[in-house]
Design an enzyme around this catalytic site. Structure first.
Site, short mmCIF file in Angstrom:
data_model
loop_
_atom_site.label_atom_id
_atom_site.label_comp_id
_atom_site.label_asym_id
_atom_site.label_seq_id
_atom_site.Cartn_x
_atom_site.Cartn_y
_atom_site.Cartn_z
CB CYS A 114 -11.09 -2.36 5.63
SG CYS A 114 -9.78 -2.01 4.45
CG HIS A 248 -9.37 -4.80 8.88
ND1 HIS A 248 -9.31 -5.61 7.76
CD2 HIS A 248 -8.86 -3.59 8.51
CE1 HIS A 248 -8.80 -4.91 6.76
NE2 HIS A 248 -8.51 -3.69 7.19
CG ASN A 278 -5.78 -4.12 4.70
OD1 ASN A 278 -6.82 -4.77 4.54
ND2 ASN A 278 -5.79 -2.85 5.05
O1 UT7 Z 1 -7.62 -1.18 6.41
C1 UT7 Z 1 -7.62 0.10 6.96
C2 UT7 Z 1 -6.74 0.94 6.17
N1 UT7 Z 1 -5.38 0.97 6.44
C3 UT7 Z 1 -4.76 1.07 7.61
O2 UT7 Z 1 -5.30 0.84 8.66
C4 UT7 Z 1 -3.34 1.52 7.59
C5 UT7 Z 1 -3.09 2.56 8.65
N2 UT7 Z 1 -1.76 3.12 8.62
C6 UT7 Z 1 -0.64 2.40 8.80
O3 UT7 Z 1 -0.69 1.21 8.97
C7 UT7 Z 1 0.69 3.13 8.84
O4 UT7 Z 1 0.46 4.51 8.91
C8 UT7 Z 1 1.60 2.82 7.63
C9 UT7 Z 1 2.09 1.39 7.72
C10 UT7 Z 1 0.82 3.02 6.35
C11 UT7 Z 1 2.82 3.74 7.62
O5 UT7 Z 1 3.53 3.66 8.84
P1 UT7 Z 1 4.01 4.98 9.55
O6 UT7 Z 1 4.78 4.55 10.73
O7 UT7 Z 1 2.79 5.83 9.80
O8 UT7 Z 1 4.97 5.61 8.49
P2 UT7 Z 1 4.86 7.00 7.67
O9 UT7 Z 1 3.77 6.94 6.66
O10 UT7 Z 1 4.84 8.13 8.63
O11 UT7 Z 1 6.25 6.99 6.92
C12 UT7 Z 1 7.49 6.95 7.62
C13 UT7 Z 1 8.62 6.95 6.61
C14 UT7 Z 1 8.50 8.02 5.54
O12 UT7 Z 1 9.79 8.51 5.29
P3 UT7 Z 1 10.30 9.90 5.96
O13 UT7 Z 1 9.34 10.93 5.47
O14 UT7 Z 1 10.25 9.68 7.43
O15 UT7 Z 1 11.67 10.02 5.39
C15 UT7 Z 1 8.01 7.30 4.34
O16 UT7 Z 1 8.42 7.90 3.12
O17 UT7 Z 1 8.65 5.70 5.89
C16 UT7 Z 1 8.69 5.96 4.49
N3 UT7 Z 1 7.98 4.88 3.80
C17 UT7 Z 1 8.57 3.74 3.41
N4 UT7 Z 1 9.84 3.32 3.49
C18 UT7 Z 1 10.12 2.10 3.01
C19 UT7 Z 1 6.65 4.81 3.50
N5 UT7 Z 1 6.38 3.63 2.90
C20 UT7 Z 1 7.56 2.96 2.85
C21 UT7 Z 1 7.92 1.69 2.35
N6 UT7 Z 1 9.21 1.30 2.46
N7 UT7 Z 1 7.02 0.85 1.80
#
Ligand code: UT7
Length: 321
Positions: A114, A248, A278
């Protein structure tokens, strides 16, 4: 007079097919509500089989050349930033060169995921200022959809495909026009937090994106705010001098949190994550092109670019358009 790499033109290209969150939710266990709330993403473009990193990159490059009023034959350096090359080798830059019909020049790829466009921009800036070429094409192009695990909802909803390009020209300038500063970083000890679980030298396969989202998020805000501070300090300017930030486009929450840390108002930040998701190395030049074409970024503006990605790698650049 100072020899600087000046922004001469921008371009971009997106795959024909656009996929909404609702469409994605018919294939993956997710919802429009979750994706919008956690990331700000509403759409992403997904490449068809005939659309590749090189073809998208060449299409973006053609637009950038036209905007700069140059021909492919004027280009002495082509750098493609990508993590999804058409082939393991040759470099996608040479494929772009062939598609453009550009004669013998320097052409190679940069792999910093990225942050790839910031790395490529910094390399091109150095090469232009040391006389390696007069005009350079710096392209960020990705077909990330090809390395997504469509069963992993935590990653597959986040990415899209596309390309952005800039033409940089070496010019003797007075005052502070052109690229004023770039700063790059890498911390390989975090390479397991965002990676692809395959490759030519390990599995012999292409592999899929794996990510510890929360950890990446936390590092992104800290690293981006810090590298932006570094480049602004290097040029002796304050956050209040910035006309536009082109970040980004990984997650709207990361962009908002970084802007807040620096005291930048949201109306000076170019946002495309809602439309493109992204697109890795393509996200910064894609957003830059959009804001140049719609008239937001104008000649004389102070523009700051920043990105962070797998490695971890991160970087920032300050330029006067
Ligand atoms: O380009 C550089 C690389 N990437 C980034 O910069 C991304 C950096 N990270 C992020 O943007 C965020 O961490 C995410 C968007 C990837 C995730 O958001 P989060 O608020 O950190 O969520 P999480 O991973 O902690 O997941 C929260 C919940 C989980 O369920 P439980 O365990 O709380 O029941 C996941 O299983 O959301 C669930 N979940 C989803 N639910 C619906 C994860 N992905 C999804 C989804 N749809 N697509």
């Amino acid at each position: 007079m100072t020899l600087r790499a000046v922004l001469a033109g921008t371009g971009s290209a997106l795959p024909r097919t656009r996929v909404s969150n609702a469409e994605l939710a018919t294939r993956v266990d997710t919802s429009d509500e979750w994706i919008v709330e956690r990331t700000g993403i509403r759409f992403r473009h997904i490449a068809e089989p005939d659309e590749t990193t090189a073809t998208l990159g060449a299409a973006a490059a053609k637009e950038a050349l036209a905007a700069a009023g140059l021909e492919a034959a004027d280009i002495g350096l082509i750098i493609v930033a990508t993590a999804t090359p058409d082939n393991t080798f040759p470099a996608s830059a040479t494929k772009v060169q062939a598609l453009l019909g550009a004669p013998d020049c320097i052409a190679f790829d940069v792999a910093a995921v990225c942050s790839g466009f910031l790395y490529a921009l910094s390399v091109a800036d150095s090469m232009l200022r040391t006389g390696a070429a007069r005009h350079a094409l710096v392209i960020g192009s990705e077909t990330f959809s090809r390395i997504l695990d469509w069963e992993d909802r935590a990653t597959c909803v986040l990415f899209g495909d596309g390309a952005g390009a800039v033409v940089l020209s070496a010019e003797e300038v007075t005052g502070d026009r052109g690229i004023l500063a770039t700063r790059l970083h890498a911390e390989g000890k975090y390479c397991d937090m965002l990676y692809v679980d395959g490759g030519p030298s390990t599995t012999g396969t292409v592999g899929h994106v794996r990510m510890q989202g929360r950890e990446v998020f936390r590092h992104a805000v800290t690293n981006l705010a810090s590298v932006l501070g570094e480049v602004m300090e290097e040029v002796g300017l304050a956050a209040s001098d910035i006309d536009w930030v082109v970040p980004h486009q990984a997650n709207k929450r990361i962009i908002d949190a970084t802007a807040k840390k620096l005291g930048l108002s949201a109306d000076r930040v170019v946002l495309t994550v809602d439309q493109h998701a992204n697109t890795s190395a393509a996200s910064v030049p894609l957003a830059l092109d959009l804001a140049v074409r719609d008239g937001r970024i104008k000649r004389g503006d102070l523009v700051v670019l920043e990105a962070m990605g797998g490695g971890f790698t991160w970087g920032a650049a300050v330029l006067r358009v």
